[in-house]
Scaffold this active site. Structure first.
Site, PDB file in Angstrom:
ATOM      1  N   GLY A  18      17.285  17.631 -47.937  1.00 49.00           N
ATOM      2  CA  GLY A  18      16.241  16.734 -47.471  1.00 49.00           C
ATOM      3  C   GLY A  18      16.807  15.621 -46.624  1.00 49.00           C
ATOM      4  N   ARG A  19      15.939  15.029 -45.808  1.00 45.82           N
ATOM      5  CA  ARG A  19      16.366  13.939 -44.942  1.00 45.82           C
ATOM      6  C   ARG A  19      15.315  12.833 -44.987  1.00 45.82           C
ATOM      7  NH1 ARG A  19      17.132  16.571 -40.341  1.00 45.82           N
ATOM      8  NH2 ARG A  19      19.394  16.690 -40.566  1.00 45.82           N
ATOM      9  N   GLY A  20      15.752  11.586 -45.091  1.00 48.36           N
ATOM     10  CA  GLY A  20      14.867  10.435 -45.075  1.00 48.36           C
ATOM     11  C   GLY A  20      15.386   9.389 -44.124  1.00 48.36           C
ATOM     12  N   MET A  22      16.857   6.686 -44.747  1.00 48.00           N
ATOM     13  CA  MET A  22      18.110   6.056 -45.134  1.00 48.00           C
ATOM     14  C   MET A  22      19.276   7.033 -45.206  1.00 48.00           C
ATOM     15  SD  MET A  22      16.921   3.291 -47.991  1.00 48.00           S
ATOM     16  CE  MET A  22      18.589   2.646 -48.122  1.00 48.00           C
ATOM     17  N   GLY A  23      19.016   8.311 -45.082  1.00 46.26           N
ATOM     18  CA  GLY A  23      20.134   9.235 -45.152  1.00 46.26           C
ATOM     19  C   GLY A  23      19.692  10.656 -45.410  1.00 46.26           C
ATOM     20  N   GLU A  24      20.660  11.483 -45.855  1.00 43.25           N
ATOM     21  CA  GLU A  24      20.437  12.901 -46.088  1.00 43.25           C
ATOM     22  C   GLU A  24      20.904  13.271 -47.486  1.00 43.25           C
ATOM     23  OE1 GLU A  24      21.493  14.252 -41.489  1.00 43.25           O
ATOM     24  OE2 GLU A  24      22.973  14.495 -43.110  1.00 43.25           O
ATOM     25  N   VAL A  25      20.304  14.339 -48.016  1.00 42.42           N
ATOM     26  CA  VAL A  25      20.737  14.898 -49.294  1.00 42.42           C
ATOM     27  C   VAL A  25      21.187  16.329 -49.036  1.00 42.42           C
ATOM     28  CG1 VAL A  25      20.095  15.526 -51.642  1.00 42.42           C
ATOM     29  CG2 VAL A  25      19.182  13.433 -50.609  1.00 42.42           C
ATOM     30  N   LYS A  40      24.288  12.687 -51.666  1.00 42.29           N
ATOM     31  CA  LYS A  40      23.468  11.855 -50.787  1.00 42.29           C
ATOM     32  C   LYS A  40      24.385  11.069 -49.868  1.00 42.29           C
ATOM     33  CE  LYS A  40      19.652   8.624 -50.614  1.00 42.29           C
ATOM     34  NZ  LYS A  40      18.554   7.972 -51.362  1.00 42.29           N
ATOM     35  N   ASP A 135      10.171   2.889 -55.364  1.00 43.35           N
ATOM     36  CA  ASP A 135       9.675   3.993 -54.545  1.00 43.35           C
ATOM     37  C   ASP A 135       9.255   5.170 -55.429  1.00 43.35           C
ATOM     38  OD1 ASP A 135       8.905   5.028 -52.107  1.00 43.35           O
ATOM     39  OD2 ASP A 135      10.837   5.945 -51.698  1.00 43.35           O
TER      40      ASP A 135
END
Length: 751
Positions: A18-20, A22-25, A40, A135
């Site tokens: 996943g990507r958000g 603030m960063g990637e997982v 992460k 969150d």
């Protein structure tokens, strides 16, 4: 951005999960310990921020120490080649967001309660360690098949914050982080997140699990801000009547004032368990977040015998009964949308891919339904009250300062820019649709916005008093319910199962009852005698337990009271003396104040609004307004009330008075663009006030005036001749207007 196959320190990156913002997982392999992990990687921009780096180190250490079984274990954290990372346990499963999407009408209540209980345990552990998540949302909850049903992990503490003194310097001042669809109201005004902010988000998530959609259906993050701050808390029963037992749980968890919420997530979960368990104390709870919104009806026909007296405008007497007074009603609850609707924004990284799991029995936790504490860790006093300058400038909750920033999906919006977006309002387009009956008079919308109820006369060749039901998706008539006498105002319960109608009649044959219509059966299920002539406007209390009815009376015998009807006993429990000829009613969202427009009678024009304390049923204030006040609408946040005063033939323009409900004083009087205003309603987002301009016999009106939240007239919309009834949907996208023998649909432009 990293790449598949890349080596990051001892980790081999195998698959992007996943990507958000603030960063990637990544799914990675730890070559040191020879095990798969979830890695992460935070973006390089945040890693260069000294404040963020310090906060990251502190929060990662605290999160790693959390002992809850429902928090993803952290193996390691730190920095490699200038990039921050968190090494976490890799969970084989999917996220809760996918489960919600697979159940568009909601999960089984027992499963929803079970899931919320597990999330609450994770949050309680974090709060005990002084960590606020900030969150909580379905995509941050992972589900695995580790037991017979769901096993939940709360993930992504990436934007968490250490609570308590001495830690605030680690968070950038004036910055709001989180997903707007689940954010507590206080966070939009720049306040620091507390434990009760997480309680609010958990209540939003619980609502979504029960109903299949988010509490507020804003089309974008900016709309979410206004809805969380200003709109009443929706009730699960607005979606399905069988969910009424959870209405109070959601209402308390999503209370606008943090001090009124459950003190801990566990307390919310315990209340949910207790509510879902059959037995004493689990009787269905009525919708707890209704609000008053003005709905009006036709003005009287002045008799020619009194030319010297101040006379009001009125419709011609032929074709339908001469009916005195304005009519107001209540609109309960927002129109909701599926959880897949766009508009949610997040600055946190995503967790893992999504999958659903099998249902599980309710948890065995001992219930503790008390739930609300005044002084607990994370509690705070309510946000400061909004100011009320001479020329109001509402939405001041967004004025966090010129330097305050709201970070939304990687973009930056300055607070005063958000103010400009929300405040100006918008002018709708109008189109005539087929009238559901020959003489439409009053209109009301169900909480879900799917049905419009219109009163008037129907039948051929001899019209009779009726209420029509319209499917708003097609604007087609789906049913007609006969009533005893000419109907007055309308109000619909939060779950849409009951419609309340005052049986007003005419001067010659006045009505004196409140009719209750079973909307499923399409028939009158009960009539409550009011004991006075010609009931006019009505308002439903926010908890759905009482109806307030204005007893306007007739020209020969003017009324001067408001009846308080207890729906549990179907009886009048109080009669409140108010001004002469009470007509329009509106109640504040918290249910504490009832506003009564005292229209007067033909021999004496009314020009006051009575304020009734609903706890004591006593008038606490009398507010001077324009001549012949006909209807009232309260803004969704309860901050202001709008009074439409039609005026007289000697002063036909009329006015709209703006009342500050905190002081019960008029802060503005609007005369621009109005002509004999009769009806008034506020859209569910609070951005637009709609006023029907009925005009008079000499100069009939034919427009709806649109006023924004700054009290500026931003436009007029042509509709049919002599418009009076108006109702607005809870999502702020549509309204309906009755106009003599016509029915009009107003559509607001998408934002």
């Amino acid at each position: 951005m990293a790449a598949e196959g890349e080596v990051f320190g001892p980790y081999e990156l195998r698959r992007l999960v996943g990507r958000g913002a603030m960063g990637e997982v990544w799914e990675a392999f730890d070559t040191r310990r020879e095990r798969p992990v979830a890695l992460k990687l935070l973006g390089g921009a945040v890693a260069t921020d000294p404040q963020f780096r310090a906060r990251f180190q502190q929060e990662a250490r605290v999160t790693a120490r959390l002992s809850s079984l429902h928090v993803i274990p952290i193996h390691d954290f730190g920095e490699i080649d200038g990039r921050l990372f968190v090494d976490m346990r890799l969970v084989d499963g999917g996220d809760l967001a996918a489960v919600v999407r697979a159940h568009p009408t909601g999960l089984p209540p027992a499963r929803a309660v079970d899931i919320v209980g597990q999330i609450a345990e994770a949050l309680d552990a974090a709060h005990d360690a002084g960590l606020v998540h900030r969150d909580v949302k379905p995509s941050n909850v992972l589900l695995t098949g580790q037991r017979a049903g769901d096993f939940c992990f709360l993930v992504d503490f990436g934007i968490a914050r250490i609570a308590g003194a001495g830690s605030s310097h680690l968070t950038t001042s004036g910055t709001v982080l989180g997903t707007t669809a689940y954010m507590a109201p206080e966070l939009f005004s720049g306040e620091t997140a507390t434990f009760r902010s997480d309680v609010y988000a958990l209540a939003c998530l619980f609502f979504e699990l029960l109903t299949g959609h988010r509490p507020y259906a804003g089309p974008d993050p900016v709309a979410h801000m206004g809805q969380h701050v200003h709109q009443p808390v929706p009730a699960p029963s607005w979606s399905r009547a069988d969910l009424a037992v959870f209405d109070r749980v959601v209402a308390t968890g999503m209370a606008k004032d943090p001090a009124h919420r459950y003190p801990t997530p566990g307390a919310l979960a315990d209340a949910a368990v207790a509510a879902g368990r059959p037995g004493p104390g689990s009787a269905p709870v009525g919708a707890t977040s209704a609000l008053g919104a003005g709905r009006t009806g036709p003005p009287p026909s002045p008799p020619p015998a009194r030319p010297a007296a101040p006379t009001r405008h009125g419709p011609p007497s032929s074709g339908w009964p001469a009916v005195d007074g304005a009519r107001t009603g209540t609109v309960t609850g927002p129109v909701t949308a599926p959880s897949s609707a766009s508009g949610s924004a997040s600055v946190s990284g995503s967790g893992a891919a999504a999958a659903s799991a099998a249902p599980a029995p309710a948890p065995s936790r001992a219930p503790d339904p008390t739930g609300v504490g005044a002084t607990t860790p994370g509690g705070r006093p309510p946000p400061p009250a909004l100011g009320a300058p001479a020329k109001r400038r509402p939405w001041r909750w967004l004025a966090v300062g010129l330097a305050a920033l709201v970070i939304i999906a990687g973009s930056v919006v300055v607070a005063d820019q958000v103010y400009d977006v929300l405040s100006p309002g918008s002018v709708p387009t109008a189109q005539a649709v087929a009238p559901p009956l020959q003489s439409p008079r009053w209109v009301e919308l169900s909480a879900d916005g799917r049905r419009a109820f219109v009163s008037g006369q129907a039948g051929d060749p001899t019209p009779s008093p009726s209420v029509a039901v319209v499917d708003t998706a097609t604007n087609r008539l789906t049913g007609t319910v006969p009533v005893s006498t000419f109907p007055g105002d309308l109000a619909v319960s939060g779950d849409g199962t009951r419609l309340f109608v005052t049986e007003r009649g005419s001067d010659a044959a006045p009505g004196s009852a409140l009719a209750i219509i079973d909307t499923a059966a399409g028939s009158v299920s009960a009539q409550i005698e009011l004991g006075t002539a010609a009931p006019s406007g009505l308002a439903l209390s926010p908890d759905g337990r009482r109806v307030y009815v204005a007893n306007e009376g007739t020209n020969a015998a003017p009324g001067s009271t408001v009846s308080v009807v207890d729906l549990a006993t179907s009886s009048v429990i109080a009669s409140v003396p108010v001004g002469q000829g009470p007509s329009g009613l509106a109640i504040t969202p918290d249910g504490r104040k009832l506003y009564v427009a005292n229209e007067g009678v033909l021999t004496g024009v009314g020009n006051t609004v009575s304020v009734v304390d609903t706890a004591t049923n006593a008038v606490t204030a009398t507010i001077p307004v324009g001549d012949t006040p006909r209807s009232i609408a309260v803004r969704p946040d309860g901050r202001y009330a709008y009074v439409a005063s039609q005026g007289t033939q000697q002063a036909p323009q009329g006015s709209v008075s703006v009342v500050d409900t905190s002081t019960d004083t008029v802060t503005a009087t609007i005369t621009e663009g109005v002509g004999g205003p009769i009806g008034v309603a506020v859209t569910g987002d609070g951005r637009n006030v709609l006023v029907t301009n009925y005009g008079g016999d000499a100069a009939p009106g034919s427009t709806v005036t649109v006023i924004n939240s700054r009290d500026d007239v931003i436009g007029t919309v042509p509709v049919g001749q002599l418009p009076f009834g108006v109702a607005a949907s809870r999502d702020g996208t549509r309204a309906y207007v009755t106009s003599r023998a016509e029915f009009w649909q107003l559509d607001f432009p998408a934002r």
